[in-house]
Design an enzyme around this catalytic site. Structure first.
Site, PDB file in Angstrom:
ATOM      1  N   TYR A 147       0.965  -1.221  -0.050  1.00 47.50           N
ATOM      2  CA  TYR A 147       0.038   0.132  -0.119  1.00 47.50           C
ATOM      3  C   TYR A 147       0.984   1.363   0.034  1.00 47.50           C
ATOM      4  O   TYR A 147       0.564   2.151  -0.723  1.00 47.50           O
ATOM      5  CB  TYR A 147      -0.986  -0.054   1.186  1.00 47.50           C
ATOM      6  N   ASN A 176      -6.175   9.493   8.554  1.00 45.57           N
ATOM      7  CA  ASN A 176      -7.309   8.815   8.884  1.00 45.57           C
ATOM      8  C   ASN A 176      -8.608   9.405   8.676  1.00 45.57           C
ATOM      9  O   ASN A 176      -8.792  10.466   9.552  1.00 45.57           O
ATOM     10  CB  ASN A 176      -7.303   8.184  10.151  1.00 45.57           C
ATOM     11  N   ARG A 188     -10.773  -1.152  10.233  1.00 42.54           N
ATOM     12  CA  ARG A 188     -10.205  -0.099  10.738  1.00 42.54           C
ATOM     13  C   ARG A 188     -10.511   0.276  12.179  1.00 42.54           C
ATOM     14  O   ARG A 188     -11.760   0.094  12.576  1.00 42.54           O
ATOM     15  CB  ARG A 188     -10.490   1.249   9.856  1.00 42.54           C
ATOM     16  N   VAL A 189      -9.776   1.212  12.640  1.00 37.00           N
ATOM     17  CA  VAL A 189     -10.033   1.469  14.274  1.00 37.00           C
ATOM     18  C   VAL A 189     -11.326   2.085  14.526  1.00 37.00           C
ATOM     19  O   VAL A 189     -11.882   1.672  15.611  1.00 37.00           O
ATOM     20  CB  VAL A 189      -8.780   2.008  14.781  1.00 37.00           C
ATOM     21  N   PRO A 276       2.359   2.409  12.170  1.00 40.74           N
ATOM     22  CA  PRO A 276       2.999   3.640  12.866  1.00 40.74           C
ATOM     23  C   PRO A 276       2.714   4.084  13.956  1.00 40.74           C
ATOM     24  O   PRO A 276       1.820   3.868  14.618  1.00 40.74           O
ATOM     25  CB  PRO A 276       2.589   4.519  11.562  1.00 40.74           C
ATOM     26  N   GLN A 278       3.190   7.251  15.412  1.00 36.21           N
ATOM     27  CA  GLN A 278       2.483   8.481  15.672  1.00 36.21           C
ATOM     28  C   GLN A 278       1.990   8.934  13.973  1.00 36.21           C
ATOM     29  O   GLN A 278       2.771   8.746  12.920  1.00 36.21           O
ATOM     30  CB  GLN A 278       3.351   9.634  16.299  1.00 36.21           C
TER      31      GLN A 278
END
Ligand code: NAD
Ligand code: UDP
Length: 319
Positions: A147, A176, A188-189, A276, A278
């Protein structure tokens, strides 16, 4: 009335964009293979006389008879579970062949073309917050590379078609984004946490939940996309689009639980590789060039998104 092509138009962002463009009086052609997209996302506009859906894989070249003024190129899975594993090679092909096929189409039709690139081009960033001149820290052989590197290659193709073929390009790097029309199964979160809390399940925190993300509500992001498309031709980007409010994943979980109530507890799971640590956009360039700044904060956006998922879960339960 402009004639606008949206690739990836049955997905979360694409469907929100198509509806907005139709409501603004445009003719919209939506092209998607429905890999992660859903026709349900298009139910408000599917029968509109100015809307056309074409099932097509962007890996394959495309011929269209219609005249096209603008192309929003969004087609690509965006959720890590959707683009990794057995989908990794397909994801790279989608990014690279997809970019070539639609840049060729833009050239043929003399259309402007916008790439939905991503904050993932910064990888696990060593500079914080991230501005557009930061070149990133991507693991080119890791599980996110299909990606991250796919989008980096798509960006480079956009700039090469601009330099070599005079194609009018626009590149945005999306951070995001969440909101209505996300698929509850997307992984996704924000969608995971809200659906888990609504179902009374435990909230799955990957790692210790100390990693941060900046969450943008979908309506703000669609505004940025359209402003970018309408900006002068000599502003090509890349430009960061996202909400600079930064939260740890644990803070997000606690907010969701506080809003929904119930008995959900935090469950700590393994942190995926190369996750990642941050993420926060520096949006000075978008403010300066597009006069754009997000208007909807996380609390307000979560409230709207929780209402959407309540209806999604209820309507699924009835089936
Ligand atoms: P999504 O998965 O909901 O939508 C992607 C759409 O692309 C889906 O409808 C899917 O079926 C379609 N698609 C995938 N591969 C295709 C192919 N080979 N041919 C045709 N269609 C294909 O994801 P989204 O969140 O709506 O993301 C849209 C775009 O924005 C993506 O390019 C993504 O990389 C980018 N983006 C999104 C975010 C975010 O937070 N939502 C962040 C950064 C970048
Ligand atoms: N995440 C999490 N629990 C989940 C889904 C995701 O803790 O159920 C974490 C994930 O590890 C990452 C962050 O939330 O650190 C954002 O993940 P997402 O998949 O939404 O987007 P991305 O990693 O691409 O920013």
């Amino acid at each position: 009335m402009a004639s606008i092509l949206v690739t990836g138009g049955s997905g979360f962002l694409g469907a929100n964009l198509c509806e907005r463009l139709i409501n603004e009086g445009n003719k919209v052609i939506c092209l998607d293979n429905n890999y992660t997209g859903r026709m349900k996302n298009l139910e408000n506009i599917i029968n509109h006389p100015n809307f056309l859906f074409i099932k097509h894989d962007v890996i394959d070249s495309v011929q269209l008879n219609e005249s096209i003024d603008e192309i929003y190129h969004l087609a690509c899975p965006a959720s890590p579970p959707a683009y990794q594993g057995k989908a990794a090679i397909m994801t790279t092909k989608t990014c690279v062949y997809g970019a070539i096929n639609f840049l060729e189409l833009a050239k043929k039709k003399n259309a402007k073309i916008l790439l939905a690139s991503t904050s993932e081009v910064y990888g696990d960033p060593l500079v914080h917050p991230q501005n557009e001149s930061y070149r990133g820290n991507v693991n080119s052989i890791g599980i996110r590379a299909c990606y991250d590197e796919g989008k980096r290659c798509a960006e480079s193709l956009f700039f090469d078609y601009h330099r070599e073929e005079n194609v009018r390009i626009k590149v945005i790097r999306i951070f995001n984004t969440y909101g209505p029309r996300m698929d509850p199964k997307d992984g996704r979160v924000v969608s995971n946490f809200i659906c888990q809390a609504l179902r009374g399940e435990d909230i799955t925190i990957y790692g210790q939940g100390t990693q941060t993300r900046s969450f943008c509500y979908v309506d703000d992001l669609i505004d940025a996309m359209i402003k970018m498309m309408q900006s002068p031709d000599d502003f090509v980007g890349p430009v960061n689009t996202g909400n600079p409010g930064e939260f740890t994943i644990k803070e997000l979980a606690e907010k969701v639980i506080a809003k929904i109530g119930g008995n959900s507890k935090l469950r700590y799971c393994d942190l995926p590789k190369d996750d990642p640590t941050q993420r926060r956009p520096d949006i000075s360039l978008a403010k300066e060039k597009l006069c754009w700044c997000p208007q909807i904060n996380l609390d307000e956006g979560l409230d709207k998104t929780i209402e959407y998922f309540k209806n999604e879960i209820q309507s699924r339960g009835k089936k």
